[in-house]
Design a protein around this motif. Structure first.
Motif, PDB file in Angstrom:
ATOM      1  N   SER A  59     -51.356  26.724  35.067  1.00 36.12           N
ATOM      2  CA  SER A  59     -52.370  27.620  35.762  1.00 36.12           C
ATOM      3  C   SER A  59     -53.728  27.254  35.426  1.00 36.12           C
ATOM      4  O   SER A  59     -54.766  27.095  36.346  1.00 36.12           O
ATOM      5  CB  SER A  59     -52.090  29.041  35.485  1.00 36.12           C
ATOM      6  N   VAL A  60     -53.986  26.766  34.298  1.00 35.99           N
ATOM      7  CA  VAL A  60     -55.101  26.254  33.755  1.00 35.99           C
ATOM      8  C   VAL A  60     -55.862  24.792  34.469  1.00 35.99           C
ATOM      9  O   VAL A  60     -56.795  24.590  34.941  1.00 35.99           O
ATOM     10  CB  VAL A  60     -55.071  25.955  32.253  1.00 35.99           C
ATOM     11  N   VAL A  61     -54.610  24.035  34.784  1.00 31.88           N
ATOM     12  CA  VAL A  61     -54.854  22.802  35.431  1.00 31.88           C
ATOM     13  C   VAL A  61     -55.382  23.223  36.906  1.00 31.88           C
ATOM     14  O   VAL A  61     -56.156  22.373  37.295  1.00 31.88           O
ATOM     15  CB  VAL A  61     -53.532  21.858  35.503  1.00 31.88           C
ATOM     16  N   GLU A  62     -54.637  24.131  37.413  1.00 35.34           N
ATOM     17  CA  GLU A  62     -55.142  24.519  38.942  1.00 35.34           C
ATOM     18  C   GLU A  62     -56.522  25.034  38.745  1.00 35.34           C
ATOM     19  O   GLU A  62     -57.486  24.730  39.660  1.00 35.34           O
ATOM     20  CB  GLU A  62     -54.312  25.523  39.393  1.00 35.34           C
ATOM     21  N   PHE A  63     -56.877  25.820  37.844  1.00 33.36           N
ATOM     22  CA  PHE A  63     -58.401  26.464  37.624  1.00 33.36           C
ATOM     23  C   PHE A  63     -59.097  25.342  37.530  1.00 33.36           C
ATOM     24  O   PHE A  63     -60.340  25.321  38.056  1.00 33.36           O
ATOM     25  CB  PHE A  63     -58.272  27.462  36.558  1.00 33.36           C
ATOM     26  N   LYS A  64     -59.010  24.291  36.466  1.00 26.42           N
ATOM     27  CA  LYS A  64     -59.878  23.370  36.316  1.00 26.42           C
ATOM     28  C   LYS A  64     -60.273  22.496  37.299  1.00 26.42           C
ATOM     29  O   LYS A  64     -61.270  21.772  37.576  1.00 26.42           O
ATOM     30  CB  LYS A  64     -59.353  22.382  35.002  1.00 26.42           C
ATOM     31  N   LEU A  65     -59.266  22.196  38.299  1.00 25.79           N
ATOM     32  CA  LEU A  65     -59.386  21.457  39.476  1.00 25.79           C
ATOM     33  C   LEU A  65     -59.708  22.240  40.550  1.00 25.79           C
ATOM     34  O   LEU A  65     -60.357  21.537  41.652  1.00 25.79           O
ATOM     35  CB  LEU A  65     -57.932  20.815  39.790  1.00 25.79           C
ATOM     36  N   GLY A  66     -59.930  23.580  40.541  1.00 23.49           N
ATOM     37  CA  GLY A  66     -60.420  24.241  41.596  1.00 23.49           C
ATOM     38  C   GLY A  66     -59.835  24.753  42.754  1.00 23.49           C
ATOM     39  O   GLY A  66     -60.083  24.869  43.630  1.00 23.49           O
ATOM     40  N   LEU A  67     -58.295  24.606  42.267  1.00 21.44           N
ATOM     41  CA  LEU A  67     -57.277  24.825  43.231  1.00 21.44           C
ATOM     42  C   LEU A  67     -56.719  26.059  43.130  1.00 21.44           C
ATOM     43  O   LEU A  67     -55.877  26.552  43.975  1.00 21.44           O
ATOM     44  CB  LEU A  67     -56.257  23.730  42.999  1.00 21.44           C
ATOM     45  N   ARG A  68     -56.914  27.047  41.992  1.00 19.63           N
ATOM     46  CA  ARG A  68     -56.297  28.318  41.922  1.00 19.63           C
ATOM     47  C   ARG A  68     -56.547  29.204  42.902  1.00 19.63           C
ATOM     48  O   ARG A  68     -57.769  29.296  43.454  1.00 19.63           O
ATOM     49  CB  ARG A  68     -56.558  28.840  40.524  1.00 19.63           C
ATOM     50  N   ASP A  69     -55.897  30.002  43.427  1.00 11.69           N
ATOM     51  CA  ASP A  69     -55.916  31.205  44.578  1.00 11.69           C
ATOM     52  C   ASP A  69     -56.294  30.590  45.958  1.00 11.69           C
ATOM     53  O   ASP A  69     -56.736  31.204  46.653  1.00 11.69           O
ATOM     54  CB  ASP A  69     -57.044  32.058  44.085  1.00 11.69           C
ATOM     55  N   GLN A  70     -55.997  29.349  46.122  1.00 13.41           N
ATOM     56  CA  GLN A  70     -56.295  28.779  47.583  1.00 13.41           C
ATOM     57  C   GLN A  70     -55.172  28.488  48.123  1.00 13.41           C
ATOM     58  O   GLN A  70     -55.268  27.999  49.262  1.00 13.41           O
ATOM     59  CB  GLN A  70     -57.134  27.490  47.447  1.00 13.41           C
ATOM     60  N   ASN A  71     -53.865  29.087  47.840  1.00 10.67           N
ATOM     61  CA  ASN A  71     -52.636  28.940  48.539  1.00 10.67           C
ATOM     62  C   ASN A  71     -52.396  27.279  48.966  1.00 10.67           C
ATOM     63  O   ASN A  71     -52.004  27.289  50.165  1.00 10.67           O
ATOM     64  CB  ASN A  71     -52.589  29.800  49.629  1.00 10.67           C
ATOM     65  N   LEU A  72     -52.848  26.361  48.191  1.00 11.49           N
ATOM     66  CA  LEU A  72     -52.613  25.084  48.741  1.00 11.49           C
ATOM     67  C   LEU A  72     -51.691  24.488  48.200  1.00 11.49           C
ATOM     68  O   LEU A  72     -51.132  23.348  48.540  1.00 11.49           O
ATOM     69  CB  LEU A  72     -53.979  24.233  48.382  1.00 11.49           C
ATOM     70  N   LEU A  73     -51.117  25.084  47.151  1.00  9.98           N
ATOM     71  CA  LEU A  73     -50.184  24.264  46.157  1.00  9.98           C
ATOM     72  C   LEU A  73     -48.729  25.138  46.246  1.00  9.98           C
ATOM     73  O   LEU A  73     -48.670  26.333  46.306  1.00  9.98           O
ATOM     74  CB  LEU A  73     -50.555  24.318  44.847  1.00  9.98           C
ATOM     75  N   PRO A  74     -47.677  24.284  45.973  1.00 10.84           N
ATOM     76  CA  PRO A  74     -46.246  24.847  45.971  1.00 10.84           C
ATOM     77  C   PRO A  74     -46.417  25.889  44.588  1.00 10.84           C
ATOM     78  O   PRO A  74     -47.239  25.662  43.761  1.00 10.84           O
ATOM     79  CB  PRO A  74     -45.291  23.890  45.758  1.00 10.84           C
ATOM     80  N   ASP A  75     -45.290  26.697  44.568  1.00 16.31           N
ATOM     81  CA  ASP A  75     -45.293  27.563  43.299  1.00 16.31           C
ATOM     82  C   ASP A  75     -45.161  26.709  42.218  1.00 16.31           C
ATOM     83  O   ASP A  75     -44.455  25.714  42.133  1.00 16.31           O
ATOM     84  CB  ASP A  75     -43.930  28.269  43.478  1.00 16.31           C
TER      85      ASP A  75
END
Length: 97
Positions: free
Chosen positions: A62-78
């Motif tokens: 989750s932190v990796v997603e946040f730091k990459l600016g990808l969290r909550d964009q529905n771009l990644l698999p679960d």
């Protein structure tokens, strides 16, 4: 006699060549400890004082997603799916420094 030395030299050469091939970041097995360490080196998740989520954990992902600016964009698999690692790896390769 020379063929014996040649054969021994070739055998040692093959053994050394196999031992010396180290995997770089782009060749690491995804979702492995070494891959998590590679991602952590690119996207530090700790506070700089040794505190942070365990590598590979759902919190860490989750932190990796946040730091990459990808969290909550529905771009990644679960996050619990190994394909998440593939997506993060592709993102990092696309944004290599």
């Amino acid at each position: 006699m020379q063929s014996k030395y040649l054969l021994a030299g070739l055998t040692i050469g093959f053994i050394l060549a196999g031992c010396s091939s180290q995997k770089g970041p782009k060749q690491r097995s995804l979702c492995s400890e070494s891959w998590y360490e590679y991602v952590e080196s690119r996207v530090p998740t700790g506070d700089g004082m040794g505190h942070g989520p365990d590598l590979g954990s759902m919190e860490w992902r989750s932190v990796v997603e946040f730091k990459l600016g990808l969290r909550d964009q529905n771009l990644l698999p679960d996050r619990s799916n190994d394909s998440w690692c593939t997506s993060i790896d592709q993102f990092l390769k696309a944004h290599d420094e």
